[in-house]
Design a protein around this motif. Sequence first.
Motif, mmCIF file in Angstrom:
data_model
loop_
_atom_site.group_PDB
_atom_site.id
_atom_site.type_symbol
_atom_site.label_atom_id
_atom_site.label_comp_id
_atom_site.label_asym_id
_atom_site.label_seq_id
_atom_site.Cartn_x
_atom_site.Cartn_y
_atom_site.Cartn_z
ATOM 1 N N HIS A 408 0.807 -1.231 -0.146
ATOM 2 C CA HIS A 408 0.001 -0.040 -0.105
ATOM 3 C C HIS A 408 0.563 1.419 -0.121
ATOM 4 O O HIS A 408 0.708 2.351 -0.348
ATOM 5 C CB HIS A 408 -0.997 0.013 1.256
ATOM 6 C CG HIS A 408 -0.310 -0.001 2.624
ATOM 7 N ND1 HIS A 408 0.813 -0.839 3.108
ATOM 8 C CD2 HIS A 408 -0.115 1.110 3.366
ATOM 9 C CE1 HIS A 408 1.080 -0.462 3.960
ATOM 10 N NE2 HIS A 408 0.618 0.725 4.596
ATOM 11 N N MET A 409 1.985 1.059 0.523
ATOM 12 C CA MET A 409 3.001 2.241 0.410
ATOM 13 C C MET A 409 3.756 2.176 -0.826
ATOM 14 O O MET A 409 4.761 2.848 -1.039
ATOM 15 C CB MET A 409 3.942 2.256 1.626
ATOM 16 C CG MET A 409 3.203 2.386 2.948
ATOM 17 S SD MET A 409 2.249 3.897 3.121
ATOM 18 C CE MET A 409 3.766 5.081 3.295
ATOM 19 N N LEU A 410 3.438 1.437 -1.723
ATOM 20 C CA LEU A 410 4.198 1.047 -3.051
ATOM 21 C C LEU A 410 5.624 0.613 -2.944
ATOM 22 O O LEU A 410 6.507 1.004 -3.616
ATOM 23 C CB LEU A 410 4.208 2.532 -3.922
ATOM 24 C CG LEU A 410 2.830 2.987 -4.177
ATOM 25 C CD1 LEU A 410 2.664 4.372 -5.040
ATOM 26 C CD2 LEU A 410 1.789 2.119 -4.588
ATOM 27 N N GLY A 411 5.957 -0.083 -1.704
ATOM 28 C CA GLY A 411 7.551 -0.467 -1.705
ATOM 29 C C GLY A 411 7.949 0.063 -0.576
ATOM 30 O O GLY A 411 9.056 -0.300 -0.012
ATOM 31 N N PHE A 412 7.812 1.410 -0.307
ATOM 32 C CA PHE A 412 8.610 2.054 0.688
ATOM 33 C C PHE A 412 8.061 2.010 2.075
ATOM 34 O O PHE A 412 7.120 1.873 2.465
ATOM 35 C CB PHE A 412 8.354 3.620 0.433
ATOM 36 C CG PHE A 412 9.070 4.697 1.404
ATOM 37 C CD1 PHE A 412 10.389 4.566 1.461
ATOM 38 C CD2 PHE A 412 8.491 5.329 2.507
ATOM 39 C CE1 PHE A 412 11.143 5.444 2.276
ATOM 40 C CE2 PHE A 412 8.882 6.323 3.225
ATOM 41 C CZ PHE A 412 10.318 6.212 3.389
ATOM 42 N N ARG A 413 9.210 1.414 3.004
ATOM 43 C CA ARG A 413 9.000 1.011 4.190
ATOM 44 C C ARG A 413 9.692 1.548 5.326
ATOM 45 O O ARG A 413 9.799 1.219 6.503
ATOM 46 C CB ARG A 413 8.964 -0.637 4.317
ATOM 47 C CG ARG A 413 10.531 -1.014 4.229
ATOM 48 C CD ARG A 413 10.415 -2.433 4.355
ATOM 49 N NE ARG A 413 11.970 -3.013 4.279
ATOM 50 C CZ ARG A 413 13.075 -3.073 3.554
ATOM 51 N NH1 ARG A 413 12.489 -2.569 2.199
ATOM 52 N NH2 ARG A 413 14.188 -3.341 3.476
ATOM 53 N N GLY A 414 10.123 2.741 5.045
ATOM 54 C CA GLY A 414 11.212 3.567 5.679
ATOM 55 C C GLY A 414 10.305 4.517 6.617
ATOM 56 O O GLY A 414 9.228 4.743 6.360
ATOM 57 N N HIS A 415 11.079 5.120 7.720
ATOM 58 C CA HIS A 415 10.362 6.236 8.586
ATOM 59 C C HIS A 415 10.544 7.614 7.528
ATOM 60 O O HIS A 415 11.313 7.644 6.893
ATOM 61 C CB HIS A 415 11.191 6.445 9.605
ATOM 62 C CG HIS A 415 11.265 5.427 10.495
ATOM 63 N ND1 HIS A 415 10.174 5.001 11.470
ATOM 64 C CD2 HIS A 415 12.404 4.416 10.787
ATOM 65 C CE1 HIS A 415 10.649 4.131 11.899
ATOM 66 N NE2 HIS A 415 11.942 3.693 11.933
ATOM 67 N N PHE A 416 9.117 8.318 7.793
ATOM 68 C CA PHE A 416 8.931 9.487 6.706
ATOM 69 C C PHE A 416 9.878 10.595 7.405
ATOM 70 O O PHE A 416 10.527 11.398 6.550
ATOM 71 C CB PHE A 416 7.539 9.941 6.896
ATOM 72 C CG PHE A 416 6.746 9.333 5.862
ATOM 73 C CD1 PHE A 416 6.387 9.848 4.792
ATOM 74 C CD2 PHE A 416 6.362 8.034 6.222
ATOM 75 C CE1 PHE A 416 5.804 9.098 3.834
ATOM 76 C CE2 PHE A 416 5.580 7.258 5.140
ATOM 77 C CZ PHE A 416 5.283 7.930 4.003
ATOM 78 N N SER A 417 10.068 10.760 8.758
ATOM 79 C CA SER A 417 10.960 11.728 9.209
ATOM 80 C C SER A 417 12.114 11.128 10.189
ATOM 81 O O SER A 417 11.647 10.184 11.009
ATOM 82 C CB SER A 417 10.276 12.854 9.881
ATOM 83 O OG SER A 417 9.627 12.421 10.881
ATOM 84 N N THR A 418 13.475 11.372 10.058
ATOM 85 C CA THR A 418 14.272 10.765 10.967
ATOM 86 C C THR A 418 15.346 12.005 11.103
ATOM 87 O O THR A 418 15.520 12.957 10.389
ATOM 88 C CB THR A 418 15.034 9.470 10.411
ATOM 89 O OG1 THR A 418 15.890 10.094 8.834
ATOM 90 C CG2 THR A 418 14.242 8.569 9.982
ATOM 91 N N LYS A 419 16.344 11.805 12.117
ATOM 92 C CA LYS A 419 17.448 12.652 12.487
ATOM 93 C C LYS A 419 18.467 11.828 12.984
ATOM 94 O O LYS A 419 18.289 10.733 13.416
ATOM 95 C CB LYS A 419 16.934 13.854 13.316
ATOM 96 C CG LYS A 419 16.635 13.285 14.697
ATOM 97 C CD LYS A 419 16.228 14.572 15.625
ATOM 98 C CE LYS A 419 16.467 13.834 17.040
ATOM 99 N NZ LYS A 419 17.807 13.614 17.602
#
Length: 501
Positions: A408-419
Motif C-alpha cells: 500500500h506504500m508502493l514498496g517504501f517501508r522507511g520512516h518518513f522523518s528521521t534525524k
Amino acid sequence: MNSKEEQHHTPHQQPEWLLDLARLMNDPGHDRWRSMVAATGGCANPVHLTGESLVVHADTGEVLHTYRTADEPYGRLLVACGNRRSSVCRACSQLYQADTFQLVRAGLSGGKGVPAEVSAHPRVFVTLTAPSFGPVHTRREKDGTSRPCRPRSRDEPCEHGRPVGCHIRHEPKDEQLGQPICPGCYDYRGAVLWQAHVGALWHRFTLEIRRELASQAGLSRRAFAQLVRVSFAKVAEYQRRGLVHFHAVIRLDGPGGASEVPPEWADHALLCRAISPAVKRVRVTTAPSALGQWDLRWGDQLDIRPIVLGGAAEGLSERAVASYIAKYATKAAEASGTVDQRLACPACGGRGRDRFATCRRCQGTGLKPGLHLDALPVTEHARRMIRECWDLGGRPEFADLRLRPWAHMLGFRGHFSTKSRDYSTTLTRIRGERAMHRATEAREKYSLPAVGDATTLVLGHWRFAGIGYTPGEAILAEHIRQRVETARAIAAEREEDRLGG
C-alpha cells in the motif's frame, strides 16, 4: 407525492446522523463530552479508556485525589489517537507537524536544549530525487505560462503504439499528472525495487558525504571525524508518480556536536561542494535473481541550498526550512493515488497474514487466495505498482524487502522523518514536556503536590474500551477541531506579530 410531502419525514425516516446528533445535543453530559473532545484537539479517532487514577500519599497511603471514568457522563475517557497522517486525523497530524517544526528549527536556531550558537554552523537544505523509470505526465511552466507536457513528435509512437509525447497543458489538479505516458514502457519493477532500497541509498549517502568531506579537506576519514561531526534531519515526500523525494538538512558541527563550532575551513562552500559527488557515487545493487540485478542510484535532479540567518537571495531561512520539512512529515503515499493504510481482507474486513490477501479463515468463502485490487480506490498507476510489489514479494530472493506488507506504500517501508542523534532534541522529549505542563496544571487545579514530588504516588488502572465516534459525534468533533485550529492560528499570528515588533 408532491414536493412538500417529499420534504416531510417521520422520525423513523430521519438519517441516522441527524437522530444521533439530536440525541447528543440533548444529553445532560453533552458539555463534558465537548470538553473532552476539545482536550484532544478534535481528534477524529479518539481512543476510549475506562478505569481510574489515584494520587496517594507515599507515607500514609492517604488518597489525595481520585479520577474515575465511572463518574463521567458516558463512562469513558477520550484520548487522542496520535496518528501523524493528515488523511487519517487532521487534528493529531497538526500537533505532530508542530512538534516536528520545533525539532527541526531547534537544530537550526537553537532552543529545546540546543545552544543558539548552532545557527552560525554551516547548514544546507538538500533534495534527493528518484531516477526516471519512464516518462510521466507533468506540468511545465515558463514565466508563469503553462507549457505542453512533453512536446514530442505527434506521429512518433512507442513500441506499444502509443504517442511518446503529450501536448496537453495540464492544470495543477489534473488527474493525469504523475501517470505514465505509456504504462507498457514504464519500468514498474525497477521503480518498486528502487523504492524498497531507498533507505539503504540514504544510509550510504550519509557515509559517502563524510568520506567526500574528508577527501576535499585533505584528511583521512578518522582525522576528519575527530574535528567535524555531520548531523542531519530529513523527511520523505511522495511524488505524484508514486516515488519519494528526500528533503534533508545537513549541518557541520565541532567534534562535540551542536555545542561546538567546526573549524573555519569546514564552511558552507565545503559542504555544498561535497554533496553532489557523494550523491553520484552512491550505489545499491539488488539481490541476484532470475529477473536480473538492478544497480540503483539517486536521480539526476539534485537541489542544494544554503540555510542562512534570516534568509537571503542566495539561501533559505531557518523558519522556511523547518516549515517545509514539518509539512511533509504528516503526508504519506495517498498523495500519489494509493491508500493510507494496509489493505484488509475483502471477505471479512480483517487482516490476513499478508494483510491484503484473503484471510486463511475466509478461504472457504469462494474468493480465490491472493491479491484483490479491482475494488481498491486507487489510480491505475498505483494499482500496477501494488501488483508489482505483490509479485516481487512472492519471490524468495526479495523476501527481506517485505514488499507484500508494504504494497500500500508502493514498496517504501522507511520512516518518513528521521534525524541523527546529535541534530537536536527528540519528539519524545517535546511530548514529555507537554505532558508535564498539563500534569502541572492539573496538580495546581486540585491543590496537589507538584509533579515528581517524592511524597506522592500515582496509581492507575486503564482498559481499552473502543475507538472513534458515532455519526453525530463525528460531526460535532469536526466542528470542535475547526474551532481549535482557528484559535491556534490566531494565537500563532499574534506571537509572530509580537516577535516581529
